[in-house]
Design a protein around this motif. Structure first.
Motif, PDB file in Angstrom:
ATOM      1  N   ARG A 379      76.875  97.791 -15.092  1.00 32.00           N
ATOM      2  CA  ARG A 379      75.882  98.134 -14.407  1.00 32.00           C
ATOM      3  C   ARG A 379      75.342  99.613 -14.995  1.00 32.00           C
ATOM      4  N   TYR A 388      68.790  99.602 -19.577  1.00 33.96           N
ATOM      5  CA  TYR A 388      67.896  98.480 -19.423  1.00 33.96           C
ATOM      6  C   TYR A 388      68.407  97.274 -20.158  1.00 33.96           C
ATOM      7  N   TYR A 391      68.906  93.791 -18.917  1.00 37.90           N
ATOM      8  CA  TYR A 391      67.647  92.921 -18.297  1.00 37.90           C
ATOM      9  C   TYR A 391      66.792  92.616 -19.309  1.00 37.90           C
ATOM     10  N   LEU A 394      67.576  89.054 -20.204  1.00 33.36           N
ATOM     11  CA  LEU A 394      67.895  88.083 -19.055  1.00 33.36           C
ATOM     12  C   LEU A 394      67.150  86.865 -18.680  1.00 33.36           C
ATOM     13  N   ASP A 395      65.843  87.056 -19.198  1.00 36.34           N
ATOM     14  CA  ASP A 395      64.700  85.974 -18.883  1.00 36.34           C
ATOM     15  C   ASP A 395      65.406  84.658 -19.701  1.00 36.34           C
ATOM     16  N   ILE A 469      73.373  88.485 -11.425  1.00 29.30           N
ATOM     17  CA  ILE A 469      71.952  88.953 -11.381  1.00 29.30           C
ATOM     18  C   ILE A 469      71.401  87.714 -11.853  1.00 29.30           C
ATOM     19  N   TYR A 471      67.084  85.954 -13.111  1.00 28.97           N
ATOM     20  CA  TYR A 471      65.773  86.168 -13.539  1.00 28.97           C
ATOM     21  C   TYR A 471      65.146  86.783 -12.476  1.00 28.97           C
ATOM     22  N   ASP A 473      65.860  88.606 -10.166  1.00 31.27           N
ATOM     23  CA  ASP A 473      66.240  90.173  -9.930  1.00 31.27           C
ATOM     24  C   ASP A 473      65.384  90.996 -11.038  1.00 31.27           C
ATOM     25  N   LEU A 474      64.937  90.518 -12.245  1.00 33.05           N
ATOM     26  CA  LEU A 474      64.153  91.313 -13.065  1.00 33.05           C
ATOM     27  C   LEU A 474      62.550  91.155 -12.686  1.00 33.05           C
ATOM     28  N   LYS A 477      61.817  93.895 -10.114  1.00 32.36           N
ATOM     29  CA  LYS A 477      61.802  95.354 -10.760  1.00 32.36           C
ATOM     30  C   LYS A 477      60.393  95.492 -10.803  1.00 32.36           C
ATOM     31  N   ARG A 482      60.637  97.001 -16.008  1.00 35.13           N
ATOM     32  CA  ARG A 482      60.507  95.668 -17.018  1.00 35.13           C
ATOM     33  C   ARG A 482      59.991  95.975 -18.191  1.00 35.13           C
ATOM     34  N   ALA A 485      62.750  97.505 -20.270  1.00 38.79           N
ATOM     35  CA  ALA A 485      63.628  96.598 -20.599  1.00 38.79           C
ATOM     36  C   ALA A 485      62.948  95.719 -21.644  1.00 38.79           C
TER      37      ALA A 485
END
Length: 495
Positions: A379, A388, A391, A394-395, A469, A471, A473-474, A477, A482, A485
């Motif tokens: 983290r 960043y 993330y 992450l998607d 974590i 999606y 969680d992103l 933000k 975002r 990221a």
């Protein structure tokens, strides 16, 4: 008519300099088209060099190339001079220890054929192929790692080869220097190789004290001309210590107090190293010998190239020393192949998760076919940009079913991949473009169920200190976060 001026120059000079800059930019465009490894990178450089050559040209000279021709040329010379050692290490004395693809397979038919094919691909990429008779032990965190390395140096009888990307002149750096000096003073040949970019803070006094005590010191730059010295993109990220050709240490830890959790700003440091005995040591020694030859043009005589099985060693493993001088992108191919080989799980622990399209696609497909895919990242980071990065992808990975975890107990720097109960890869390579394409890295792949069980236990403990974590969680933000990221992904080729 009055002549115009530009940057204080009259019109003739301004036009002349402009033509020269655009001419050099055009030549750089040709070079980028011919030599940049990815279409995305080539497109970006061509656009920048064609539109803003005055700005882009200096950047291209420093960061633009992805092939290290100097090292290729040095290796050709190296192979001619020490062919007996190189060829002997792989095909001569190693022969009794070589594990041929499918050799330990049973009567599984198609399954055995698949396994043999996997091993054949790993062997084709490797510096030294799969060998038996190894003993590989996990070293968890700094105290255990440096205790083992120092014990190895203290026990050396013939020579010590030490190579690190970062060396600091601090408490652990001083202890490391004193160990090397003590070995040299009792008649052991000691060679110390460092990367000039990673160790740019290392004072001359530190290196002078080593040299005066009889330690041979070399930096990984080689006899390059002034233009080639601008190419700071190529860094030797390897961390290797070899003792008498019989024992070696490799992994994620450099020499610095922060690697033992002594930096109050970074906090606890989580890392993994290996203690290796057996024929695999030959691959690590060969990697060092090549790097030393590039840096010094000195052939290392007196090295032990006759491997010996480790006491009670029954583990199968190989060594891959990868880098920008390779004909193929061996490091990226290694991880892509490892992911594609997974049937039940692929767990990856990395401080920097910036996968290229090939590896990202392999992770997504593994998750879609039902493999337990987990990515463990810190983290907190030692770099602001990498705040960043967890993330940034992450998607894409979450939509495919990849599970992502953030390590909470300080900074995690280990580079580990576990595939099923078949094999584990541990070394110096991060999961990013720089390690896959630009850095000189080294990875040990161990094919042993018992070792995989040890790695699993270690990673289970780490996952217990992490937070998963998703999606969502992103999505929760803020927009600036975002945006940062997603913008991080634009820098992926140079991170």
């Amino acid at each position: 008519m009055d002549s115009f001026t530009l940057f204080g120059l009259d019109g003739v000079w301004a036009v002349g300099i402009g033509l020269v800059v655009y001419g050099l930019g055009f030549l750089a465009v040709i070079d980028a088209v011919m030599n940049t490894r990815t279409p995305q990178g080539a497109t970006a450089w061509v656009f920048a060099l064609a539109t803003l050559p005055l700005v882009a040209l200096p950047l291209y000279l420093v960061f633009g190339r992805s092939k290290f021709e100097d090292y290729v040329e040095a290796l050709q010379d190296f192979n001619v001079r020490v062919r007996e050692g190189v060829e002997g290490a792989r095909h001569g004395p190693l022969a009794p220890f070589l594990v041929e693809p499918g050799e330990d397979a049973g009567e599984g038919g198609a399954e055995d054929a698949r396994e043999a094919g996997e091993m054949r691909a790993f062997g084709a990429l490797s510096t030294t192929p799969f060998t038996s008779g190894n003993r590989v032990r996990l070293l968890v965190d700094g105290d255990e790692t440096f205790e083992a390395i120092f014990a190895g140096i203290d026990a050396a009888e013939r020579y010590v080869l030490a190579q690190f990307y970062i060396v600091h002149d601090d408490r652990i750096g001083t202890a490391f220097k004193e160990r090397l000096i003590a070995a040299a003073q009792r008649g052991v040949e000691v060679r110390f190789l460092y990367d000039s970019v990673g160790s740019w803070k290392l004072p001359r006094r530190y290196k002078r004290e080593l040299s005066e005590a009889g330690v041979e010191v070399c930096r990984f730059t080689g006899p390059r001309n002034w233009l080639k010295k601008l190419r700071l993109n190529f860094r030797n990220h390897r961390k290797i210590v070899v003792v008498d050709g019989r024992r070696a240490y490799v992994g994620g830890l450099n020499v610095g107090d922060e690697y033992l959790g002594r930096d109050p700003d970074i906090g606890p440091w989580r890392d993994t190293h290996l203690d290796v005995e057996g024929p695999m040591v030959q691959g690590l020694q060969l990697s060092f010998a090549r790097d030393w030859f590039y840096g010094s043009r000195e052939q290392l005589d007196g090295l032990v190239w006759e491997p010996a099985a480790a006491p009670d060693g029954d583990e199968c493993g190989l060594v891959l020393a990868s880098g920008p001088a390779d004909d193929l992108e061996t490091c990226g191919l290694l991880y892509a192949h490892a992911i594609e080989s997974a049937e039940e799980r692929i767990w990856i622990a990395t401080p920097y998760f910036v996968p290229d399209g090939r590896v990202l696609g392999a992770l997504q497909l593994a998750a879609l076919r039902g493999v337990d895919v987990r990515v463990l990242m810190p983290r907190t980071s030692d770099s602001l940009l990498f705040k960043y990065v967890p993330y940034a992808y992450l998607d894409e990975v979450a939509r495919a079913g990849v599970r992502t975890f953030l390590y909470e107990d300080g900074f995690m720097h280990q580079k580990v991949a576990l595939v099923d109960r078949d094999f584990a890869a541990i070394g110096t390579a991060n999961f990013d473009n720089r390690s896959f394409r630009l850095n000189f890295e080294v990875t040990a792949v161990v094919r042993d169920e018992g070792f995989c069980d040890d790695v699993e236990s270690m990673l289970v403990r780490d996952l217990g200190r992490a937070t998963e974590i998703s999606y969502e969680d992103l999505e929760d933000k803020s927009f600036p976060f975002r945006f940062a990221a997603n913008a991080t992904r634009l820098l992926a080729p140079v991170l």
